[in-house]
Design an enzyme around this catalytic site. Structure first.
Site, PDB file in Angstrom:
ATOM      1  NE  ARG A  13      37.534  49.548  26.659  1.00 14.33           N
ATOM      2  CZ  ARG A  13      38.332  48.566  27.084  1.00 14.33           C
ATOM      3  NH1 ARG A  13      38.722  48.526  28.330  1.00 14.33           N
ATOM      4  NH2 ARG A  13      38.754  47.631  26.246  1.00 14.33           N
ATOM      5  CB  ILE A  14      42.451  51.239  25.002  1.00 15.75           C
ATOM      6  CG1 ILE A  14      41.536  50.064  25.411  1.00 15.75           C
ATOM      7  CG2 ILE A  14      43.917  50.874  25.172  1.00 15.75           C
ATOM      8  CD1 ILE A  14      41.644  48.839  24.532  1.00 15.75           C
ATOM      9  CG  HIS A  47      44.816  39.682  20.235  1.00 11.32           C
ATOM     10  ND1 HIS A  47      44.140  39.885  19.068  1.00 11.32           N
ATOM     11  CD2 HIS A  47      44.228  40.496  21.154  1.00 11.32           C
ATOM     12  CE1 HIS A  47      43.179  40.776  19.265  1.00 11.32           C
ATOM     13  NE2 HIS A  47      43.214  41.159  20.526  1.00 11.32           N
ATOM     14  CB  ILE A  48      48.933  38.628  25.621  1.00 12.24           C
ATOM     15  CG1 ILE A  48      50.113  39.600  25.427  1.00 12.24           C
ATOM     16  CG2 ILE A  48      49.268  37.254  25.082  1.00 12.24           C
ATOM     17  CD1 ILE A  48      51.354  39.223  26.238  1.00 12.24           C
ATOM     18  N   GLY A  49      46.957  41.539  24.957  1.00 12.89           N
ATOM     19  CA  GLY A  49      46.646  42.826  25.597  1.00 12.89           C
ATOM     20  C   GLY A  49      45.626  42.712  26.726  1.00 12.89           C
ATOM     21  CD  GLU A 100      45.003  38.990  16.020  1.00 14.27           C
ATOM     22  OE1 GLU A 100      45.063  38.299  17.028  1.00 14.27           O
ATOM     23  OE2 GLU A 100      45.205  40.224  16.024  1.00 14.27           O
ATOM     24  CG  ASP A 134      48.738  42.211  21.959  1.00 18.89           C
ATOM     25  OD1 ASP A 134      49.407  41.194  22.212  1.00 18.89           O
ATOM     26  OD2 ASP A 134      47.597  42.409  22.419  1.00 18.89           O
ATOM     27  CG  ASP A 151      39.301  60.066  18.353  1.00 20.18           C
ATOM     28  OD1 ASP A 151      38.384  60.249  17.527  1.00 20.18           O
ATOM     29  OD2 ASP A 151      39.284  59.148  19.197  1.00 20.18           O
TER      30      ASP A 151
END
Ligand code: NAD
Length: 324
Positions: free
Chosen positions: A158-159, A296-298, A267, A262, A178
């Site tokens: 997806r990303i 981790h603000i993606g 974490e 990120d 991939d």
């Protein structure tokens, strides 16, 4: 529909309209976080919204005899023992597999581009120099225009796909690795057969794989030894995909000219927020200009929070109404 009891934790920070939605459909019990759970509360809940960082496994699930749904507005559910929940007849609801909806949620791909631009263009160190009273462009030249760089995408899900589409606008040469995707419905993107090939050919490598036993430590010393000298790494996937020690070494030796992450390996450990400065990557970044870290603000835009929370609540409501 009868009003069920739902346990909500304040650390989830749901948006006001979603709290209102919860309150209109459930008897909501609010606690600060799962450390404040007690047997009495857990014994009466039908639904829990489970926050990352606290494990919903056998120990907790066994304290919830009425529990019907564990829900999480995340795509990953490392904090939920899905198999045990399934054995107990509890439905786990998350954003995993919600393909059509997730196609509309773009912030992580957007932030990935923010990081690519910031690390290749020295945005942070140049800003720091201005704040220190300097006005010179010469220390901050990027090696090349993006339109003359090649982008290597590991994980074309997806990303990864969104990142590829945005890369087209910059005129980059785009390749992906991939093993589970044979072709891409994106023009001008080339599939390579190995991670090594991706490393050898890319000026910027960006990671969009899930974390699993196969991908943990995928980006290691061996990988960096194959990278182009002076290339860049961006990681908005999961911290444990990258071997932290190997990354620091690659930055110190100049194998990597820069990296932007990120996500950090530790974490999700309990109490991590209190020991951030001791993390080796954070210590390194405090002393060097070639590593940029965001917390981790993606996925963190207010509208994405609102939409993903709302989607999760509606999925829970749909499931419960089908159950009745
Ligand atoms: P996805 O499942 O849609 O795509 C993952 C892709 O990786 C798939 O195409 C899969 O075939 C591929 N893949 C699996 N194993 C691989 C391997 N060994 N080598 C190469 N490719 C492999 O996932 P997504 O929604 O695109 O998310 C990607 C990553 O981003 C995940 O790790 C997720 O946790 C993370 N994420 C981070 C944030 C953030 O805020 N930083 C937000 C959302 C998601």
């Amino acid at each position: 529909m009868i009003k069920r009891t739902l346990l909500y934790y304040r650390i989830l920070n749901y948006q006001p309209e979603n709290l209102a939605l919860l309150n209109s459909h459930f008897n909501v019990i609010t606690l600060p976080d799962p450390d404040h759970d007690n047997k009495e509360i857990l014994s009466g809940i039908d639904v829990v919204l489970a926050p990352l960082g606290y494990y919903y496994g056998k120990e907790r699930i066994d304290l919830c005899p009425k529990l019907k749904v564990i829900a999480s507005n995340t795509t990953g559910t490392p904090h939920i023992d899905e198999r045990y929940a399934g054995q107990k007849g509890i439905r786990v609801i998350s954003l995993k597999g919600e393909t059509d909806f997730l196609r509309t949620i773009t912030p992580t791909a957007e932030h990935t581009w923010g990081l690519v631009l910031a690390i290749t263009r020295n945005t942070v160190p140049s800003f720091r120099s201005v704040c220190e009273g300097h006005w010179s462009r010469w220390p901050f030249g990027a090696p090349k225009m993006l339109s003359r760089m090649s982008l290597g995408i590991a994980g074309l899900g997806r990303i990864g796909r969104m990142v590829a589409r945005y890369a087209e606008a910059f005129g980059m040469t785009i390749r992906f690795y991939d093993p589970y995707v044979t072709g891409a419905d994106i023009p001008d993107i080339t599939r390579v057969r190995s991670l090594e090939e991706l490393a050898l050919l890319s000026d910027v490598i960006t990671l969009h794989v899930p974390l699993n036993p196969e991908t943990e430590g995928l980006i290691n010393r061996d990988f960096f030894s194959k990278c182009k000298n002076g290339s860049y790494l961006v990681n908005t996937s999961r911290g444990r995909v990258v071997d932290t020690g190997a990354l620091i070494e690659a930055l110190e030796t100049g194998r990597l000219k820069g990296a932007a992450v990120d996500v950090l390996d530790d974490e999700f450990e309990r109490g991590f927020e209190k020991s951030v400065t001791a993390h080796p990557l954070v210590s390194y970044a405090r002393e060097h200009d070639n590593l940029l870290i965001t917390p981790h603000i993606g996925g963190s835009t207010v509208d994405a929070w609102r939409l993903t929370q709302e989607h999760t609540i509606k999925s829970v409501l749909r499931y419960l109404s089908e159950e009745e």
